[in-house]
Design a protein around this motif. Structure first.
Motif, mmCIF file in Angstrom:
data_model
loop_
_atom_site.group_PDB
_atom_site.id
_atom_site.type_symbol
_atom_site.label_atom_id
_atom_site.label_comp_id
_atom_site.label_asym_id
_atom_site.label_seq_id
_atom_site.Cartn_x
_atom_site.Cartn_y
_atom_site.Cartn_z
ATOM 1 N N GLN A 59 -2.135 4.259 3.692
ATOM 2 C CA GLN A 59 -1.221 3.515 2.685
ATOM 3 C C GLN A 59 -0.864 2.206 3.619
ATOM 4 O O GLN A 59 -0.905 1.188 3.081
ATOM 5 C CB GLN A 59 -0.178 4.204 2.035
ATOM 6 N N ALA A 68 3.792 -1.183 2.041
ATOM 7 C CA ALA A 68 3.873 0.119 1.488
ATOM 8 C C ALA A 68 5.332 0.663 0.532
ATOM 9 O O ALA A 68 5.220 1.464 -0.223
ATOM 10 C CB ALA A 68 3.662 1.480 2.366
ATOM 11 N N THR A 82 2.970 4.571 -3.524
ATOM 12 C CA THR A 82 2.684 4.815 -2.205
ATOM 13 C C THR A 82 3.893 5.888 -1.934
ATOM 14 O O THR A 82 4.960 5.803 -2.508
ATOM 15 C CB THR A 82 2.714 3.814 -1.281
#
Length: 131
Positions: A59, A68, A82
């Motif tokens: 991520q 993220a 995420t």
């Protein structure tokens, strides 16, 4: 930062330097930090260390180190967000529920306040406050 069930606070952070880290529930930022990091503990418990590390690395590579965290730019459900986005949602929601403070982020150089209705929607499925 959280690894497994251990939360590490940066010694140079404002929370630690000001002495507020002794009781994170006393300030809006402390509530946010505690809820955010406790959500990471839950992620580790549910998925295991290897899975969380793998997902976090992927991520961060896809969205960038700070990207993220920016759940409000993706408008996804909690489940599809995420790991950092999920924890940011929980931290923002806890700060709002405990102190009434709504999150404010810079988006394209402009300050944007996340509304209560949007925060309620994003936190659905998180387990925070019965969501």
């Amino acid at each position: 930062m959280t690894i497994g069930d251990t939360i590490y606070l940066n010694p140079s952070s404002q929370l630690v330097r000001s002495g507020q880290a002794q009781d994170l529930s006393r300030t809006a930022e402390g509530v946010h930090t505690l809820a955010h990091e406790m959500n990471h503990v839950r992620q580790y418990q549910q998925s295991g260390v290897a899975s969380v590390f793998k997902d976090a690395i992927w991520q961060a590579a896809r969205y960038g180190q700070n990207g993220a965290y920016e759940y409000f730019t993706r408008d996804r459900s909690y489940r599809d967000e995420t790991l950092e986005g999920q924890s940011q949602i929980v931290g923002d929601y806890a700060r709002y529920k405990e102190t009434g403070v709504l999150p404010v982020y810079a988006v394209d150089g402009k300050r944007q306040t996340i509304g209560a209705a949007a925060l309620e929607r994003w936190s659905s499925g998180s387990g925070a406050y019965g969501k």
